[in-house]
Write a protein that holds these residues in place. Structure first.
Motif, short mmCIF file in Angstrom:
data_model
loop_
_atom_site.label_atom_id
_atom_site.label_comp_id
_atom_site.label_asym_id
_atom_site.label_seq_id
_atom_site.Cartn_x
_atom_site.Cartn_y
_atom_site.Cartn_z
N HIS A 97 2.52 -6.82 9.28
CA HIS A 97 1.50 -5.74 9.31
C HIS A 97 1.46 -5.36 10.98
O HIS A 97 1.66 -4.09 10.94
CB HIS A 97 0.18 -6.32 9.13
CG HIS A 97 -0.93 -5.17 9.34
ND1 HIS A 97 -1.38 -4.11 8.61
CD2 HIS A 97 -1.90 -5.28 10.68
CE1 HIS A 97 -2.35 -3.46 9.20
NE2 HIS A 97 -2.57 -3.92 10.34
N GLN A 138 2.65 -1.78 12.05
CA GLN A 138 1.57 -0.67 12.39
C GLN A 138 1.89 0.39 13.48
O GLN A 138 1.79 1.53 13.42
CB GLN A 138 0.43 -1.84 13.01
CG GLN A 138 -0.97 -1.06 13.26
CD GLN A 138 -1.56 -0.27 12.33
OE1 GLN A 138 -1.45 -0.78 11.21
NE2 GLN A 138 -2.22 0.96 12.41
N PRO A 147 -9.44 -6.19 -1.64
CA PRO A 147 -10.15 -6.12 -0.40
C PRO A 147 -10.82 -7.75 -0.05
O PRO A 147 -11.21 -8.10 1.28
CB PRO A 147 -11.27 -5.20 -0.73
CG PRO A 147 -10.58 -4.31 -1.65
CD PRO A 147 -9.85 -5.33 -2.58
N GLU A 206 -9.38 -7.39 4.91
CA GLU A 206 -10.32 -6.21 5.24
C GLU A 206 -9.01 -5.09 5.52
O GLU A 206 -9.45 -4.14 5.59
CB GLU A 206 -11.19 -6.35 6.24
CG GLU A 206 -12.34 -7.06 5.68
CD GLU A 206 -13.06 -6.32 4.54
OE1 GLU A 206 -13.05 -5.23 4.47
OE2 GLU A 206 -13.81 -7.00 3.98
N ARG A 207 -7.69 -5.70 5.68
CA ARG A 207 -6.93 -4.59 6.48
C ARG A 207 -6.33 -3.73 5.32
O ARG A 207 -6.25 -2.51 5.55
CB ARG A 207 -5.58 -5.28 6.81
CG ARG A 207 -5.94 -6.23 8.19
CD ARG A 207 -4.43 -6.89 8.71
NE ARG A 207 -3.70 -7.64 7.74
CZ ARG A 207 -3.69 -8.70 7.40
NH1 ARG A 207 -4.49 -9.44 8.15
NH2 ARG A 207 -3.02 -9.38 6.69
N LYS A 261 -8.20 -2.34 3.11
CA LYS A 261 -9.25 -1.37 2.93
C LYS A 261 -8.99 -0.34 3.90
O LYS A 261 -9.20 1.02 3.58
CB LYS A 261 -10.59 -1.80 3.12
CG LYS A 261 -11.87 -0.98 2.72
CD LYS A 261 -13.27 -1.51 2.69
CE LYS A 261 -14.31 -0.58 2.53
NZ LYS A 261 -15.57 -1.22 2.61
N ALA A 262 -8.90 -0.79 5.28
CA ALA A 262 -8.66 0.41 6.12
C ALA A 262 -7.14 1.16 5.88
O ALA A 262 -7.20 2.36 6.39
CB ALA A 262 -8.42 -0.58 7.67
N PHE A 263 -6.21 0.42 5.29
CA PHE A 263 -4.95 0.97 4.96
C PHE A 263 -5.28 1.91 3.99
O PHE A 263 -4.82 3.24 3.74
CB PHE A 263 -4.02 0.07 4.69
CG PHE A 263 -2.80 0.59 4.18
CD1 PHE A 263 -1.76 1.26 5.24
CD2 PHE A 263 -2.05 0.56 2.88
CE1 PHE A 263 -0.61 2.07 4.68
CE2 PHE A 263 -1.02 1.01 2.74
CZ PHE A 263 -0.25 1.81 3.41
N ARG A 264 -6.04 1.91 3.07
CA ARG A 264 -6.14 2.87 1.76
C ARG A 264 -6.93 4.01 2.41
O ARG A 264 -6.70 5.16 2.07
CB ARG A 264 -7.24 2.01 0.91
CG ARG A 264 -6.24 1.37 0.02
CD ARG A 264 -7.11 0.69 -1.15
NE ARG A 264 -6.58 -0.08 -2.11
CZ ARG A 264 -5.73 0.25 -3.32
NH1 ARG A 264 -5.67 1.66 -3.43
NH2 ARG A 264 -5.08 -0.53 -3.90
N GLU A 265 -8.02 3.75 3.36
CA GLU A 265 -8.76 4.98 3.94
C GLU A 265 -7.79 5.79 4.74
O GLU A 265 -7.81 6.95 4.83
CB GLU A 265 -9.68 4.32 4.89
CG GLU A 265 -10.90 3.74 4.08
CD GLU A 265 -11.93 3.07 5.00
OE1 GLU A 265 -11.74 3.04 6.34
OE2 GLU A 265 -12.98 2.50 4.44
N LYS A 266 -6.76 5.22 5.46
CA LYS A 266 -5.58 6.06 6.10
C LYS A 266 -4.78 6.71 5.36
O LYS A 266 -4.44 7.64 5.53
CB LYS A 266 -4.89 5.01 7.02
CG LYS A 266 -3.77 5.79 7.98
CD LYS A 266 -3.10 4.82 8.96
CE LYS A 266 -2.12 5.50 9.85
NZ LYS A 266 -2.77 6.71 10.52
N LYS A 298 -6.65 9.84 4.44
CA LYS A 298 -6.89 10.79 5.20
C LYS A 298 -5.39 11.46 5.34
O LYS A 298 -5.34 12.61 5.74
CB LYS A 298 -7.23 9.93 6.56
CG LYS A 298 -7.32 10.85 7.72
CD LYS A 298 -7.75 10.09 9.06
CE LYS A 298 -7.93 10.96 10.06
NZ LYS A 298 -8.49 10.11 11.33
#
Length: 315
Positions: free
Chosen positions: A27, A31, A58, A62-63, A65-70, A73
């Motif tokens: 990761h 990144q 998740p 928690e990474r 979850k942040a990746f799915r949001e990115k 977006k």
């Protein structure tokens, strides 16, 4: 490397080698490449990150979850490059491959290299040359579901399996929610005293103007009604005059101011000029064929001459 093609290949190789492991080291390497200045390098980094977080809930880290949001977006960003958005769409599908019940792997459960998986990865990596090669990714998937069967390959009736892992490791991600509409609360607008006075004056002027227009309309209606009544009276008077102007009949009185019907006139208001009028109930006298009846005008002339002769004789 300063060569973007090398960075692209390194990102794809890292994703294929660490598929489904969610390793932190991988990761950290991927990144920075997600913010690279070259669009196809960002595409490869996003696809590799999707391979890395396959079968990762998740609850494990928690990474993810942040990746799915990115991903969401990047997909919805219209200002992003087309190749980067395309890579985000592929990564989102790879993470949920097989209904989240499959994972990409070179090896079988016994550790043997799978030739089909090797060919699938090789062809999938050449998608930049021909997009239909993306479908070759299905060759690299292996099921992760636990299916219990009997020796006759039938589903047993009473099958139980004990797992020591916490349920959050197998939890599904939260479903997507529609965007919430922000309700704007309008603040009370301050009204100045001068503005309120001007508004009240304007409303008063408009009301007076409207009332004046209504009065003018009423006056016009009353004038029109009076004119129609006067026309009716004139027409009635004209009818009476026409009745009075019948030959042989004289109507006493003024007919211009009073409307009198011919049937309402009494005998005292009429003077019959016919000299040979028969009495009521008398028999009609029919003149003979050889006798001539003088006209009413000739009779008057004869009477006037007789009167003049008499006056002359008296003088």
């Amino acid at each position: 490397s300063y060569n973007p093609h090398v960075r692209y290949a390194a990102a794809m190789a890292l994703g294929i080698a660490c598929a489904g492991t969610a390793q932190l080291d991988a990761h950290n390497l991927l990144q920075p490449l997600m913010s690279d200045g070259t669009d196809f390098v960002r595409q490869a980094a996003i696809i590799a990150m999707g391979l890395l977080y396959m079968q990762t809930a998740p609850g494990k880290t928690e990474r993810v979850k942040a990746f799915r949001e990115k991903l969401l977006k990047t997909i919805s960003d219209k200002h992003e490059d087309v190749m980067t958005r395309f890579g985000a769409i592929l990564a989102n599908g790879i993470m949920d491959a097989g209904g989240r019940n499959s994972s990409a792997s070179f090896f079988s459960n016994s550790g043997v290299l799978r030739p089909g998986a090797a060919i699938g990865f090789c062809l999938f990596a050449q998608m930049w040359y021909w997009f239909p090669l993306i479908h070759m990714f299905s060759l690299v998937l292996t099921p992760n579901a636990a299916i219990g069967l009997t020796e006759k390959l039938k589903i047993p009736k009473n099958f139980q399996m004990k797992s020591s892992a916490r349920p959050s490791l197998f939890g599904y991600p939260e479903p997507m929610q529609p965007p919430k509409k922000d309700v704007e609360i309008k603040a009370a607008t301050a009204v100045l005293s001068t503005a309120s006075k001007a508004k009240a004056l304007k409303e008063k002027q408009e009301k007076e103007k409207k009332d004046k227009a209504d009065v003018d309309m009423d006056d016009k209606a009353s004038v029109a009604e009076g004119a129609s009544r006067a026309g009716d009276a004139v027409s009635v008077a004209g009818t009476a005059v026409s009745v009075a102007a019948t030959p042989g009949t004289t109507v006493a009185g003024s007919l211009a101011t009073e409307s009198v019907a011919a049937s309402d006139l009494g005998s005292e208001h009429m003077e019959v000029d016919e000299p040979t009028s028969a009495a009521a109930g008398a028999k009609d006298v029919t003149p003979k064929a050889d006798e001539k009846t003088p006209a009413s005008g000739e009779a008057k002339d004869a009477e006037m001459k007789d009167d003049e002769k008499k006056e002359g004789e008296e003088k």
